[in-house]
Design a protein around this motif. Structure first.
Motif, PDB file in Angstrom:
ATOM      1  N   TYR A  27       0.805  -1.101  -0.106  1.00  0.00           N
ATOM      2  CA  TYR A  27       0.034  -0.082   0.104  1.00  0.00           C
ATOM      3  C   TYR A  27       0.892   1.431   0.000  1.00  0.00           C
ATOM      4  O   TYR A  27       0.679   2.064  -0.914  1.00  0.00           O
ATOM      5  CB  TYR A  27      -0.993  -0.006   1.086  1.00  0.00           C
ATOM      6  CG  TYR A  27      -1.535   1.194   1.366  1.00  0.00           C
ATOM      7  CD1 TYR A  27      -2.752   1.676   0.647  1.00  0.00           C
ATOM      8  CD2 TYR A  27      -1.056   2.114   2.479  1.00  0.00           C
ATOM      9  CE1 TYR A  27      -3.375   3.006   0.950  1.00  0.00           C
ATOM     10  CE2 TYR A  27      -1.950   3.315   2.687  1.00  0.00           C
ATOM     11  CZ  TYR A  27      -2.816   3.864   1.976  1.00  0.00           C
ATOM     12  OH  TYR A  27      -3.562   4.982   1.973  1.00  0.00           O
ATOM     13  N   SER A  29       4.056   1.740  -0.852  1.00  0.00           N
ATOM     14  CA  SER A  29       4.941   1.468  -2.055  1.00  0.00           C
ATOM     15  C   SER A  29       3.885   2.104  -3.379  1.00  0.00           C
ATOM     16  O   SER A  29       4.450   2.990  -3.977  1.00  0.00           O
ATOM     17  CB  SER A  29       5.265   0.203  -2.464  1.00  0.00           C
ATOM     18  OG  SER A  29       5.747   0.192  -3.568  1.00  0.00           O
ATOM     19  N   LEU A  30       2.829   1.768  -3.324  1.00  0.00           N
ATOM     20  CA  LEU A  30       2.023   2.148  -4.532  1.00  0.00           C
ATOM     21  C   LEU A  30       1.427   3.713  -4.214  1.00  0.00           C
ATOM     22  O   LEU A  30       1.280   4.145  -5.351  1.00  0.00           O
ATOM     23  CB  LEU A  30       0.609   1.466  -4.658  1.00  0.00           C
ATOM     24  CG  LEU A  30       0.782  -0.084  -4.952  1.00  0.00           C
ATOM     25  CD1 LEU A  30      -0.481  -0.969  -4.845  1.00  0.00           C
ATOM     26  CD2 LEU A  30       1.392  -0.152  -6.459  1.00  0.00           C
ATOM     27  N   GLN A  33       4.253   5.780  -5.441  1.00  0.00           N
ATOM     28  CA  GLN A  33       4.455   5.625  -6.819  1.00  0.00           C
ATOM     29  C   GLN A  33       3.268   6.677  -7.422  1.00  0.00           C
ATOM     30  O   GLN A  33       3.543   7.504  -8.526  1.00  0.00           O
ATOM     31  CB  GLN A  33       4.165   4.412  -7.363  1.00  0.00           C
ATOM     32  CG  GLN A  33       5.465   3.474  -7.147  1.00  0.00           C
ATOM     33  CD  GLN A  33       5.077   1.999  -7.814  1.00  0.00           C
ATOM     34  OE1 GLN A  33       4.048   1.715  -8.430  1.00  0.00           O
ATOM     35  NE2 GLN A  33       6.007   1.098  -7.713  1.00  0.00           N
ATOM     36  N   TYR A  34       1.977   6.304  -6.685  1.00  0.00           N
ATOM     37  CA  TYR A  34       0.918   7.404  -7.222  1.00  0.00           C
ATOM     38  C   TYR A  34       1.537   8.909  -7.075  1.00  0.00           C
ATOM     39  O   TYR A  34       1.149   9.741  -7.864  1.00  0.00           O
ATOM     40  CB  TYR A  34      -0.360   7.300  -6.518  1.00  0.00           C
ATOM     41  CG  TYR A  34      -1.556   8.009  -6.523  1.00  0.00           C
ATOM     42  CD1 TYR A  34      -2.160   7.906  -7.989  1.00  0.00           C
ATOM     43  CD2 TYR A  34      -1.693   8.947  -5.998  1.00  0.00           C
ATOM     44  CE1 TYR A  34      -3.217   8.615  -8.208  1.00  0.00           C
ATOM     45  CE2 TYR A  34      -2.953   9.935  -6.228  1.00  0.00           C
ATOM     46  CZ  TYR A  34      -3.485   9.788  -7.393  1.00  0.00           C
ATOM     47  OH  TYR A  34      -4.732  10.526  -7.736  1.00  0.00           O
TER      48      TYR A  34
END
Length: 83
Positions: A27, A29-30, A33-34
């Motif tokens: 979560y 990490s994403l 990235q977002y």
């Protein structure tokens, strides 16, 4: 028998804890990235706005000199060339 049951329960708890940790890590990490993609999107939108402003300025300067751009066609308006 109790020892085997205790080992199985400890194994299951360890596995579940690892899966929860993995999901939380994924979560974050994403999410990171977002945020990076959103930042890049804002930069690109600003660049697009600058380029569109440059194109509009060029069209306006050409229109002042009598050159009209229709799509990809150039039409020059002067005394010798009436449309």
């Amino acid at each position: 028998m109790r020892l085997l049951l205790l080992i199985v329960v400890i194994f299951i708890l360890g596995f579940v804890s690892f899966q929860i940790y993995r999901q939380i890590d994924l979560y974050y990490s994403l999410k990171e990235q977002y945020n990076e993609i959103e930042k890049r999107k804002k930069e690109l939108n600003e660049e697009i706005l600058k380029r569109n402003q440059i194109l509009l300025d060029i069209k306006n300067r050409l229109a002042e000199k009598g050159v009209i751009i229709n799509g990809e066609e150039f039409q020059q308006i002067d005394l010798y060339n009436f449309p």
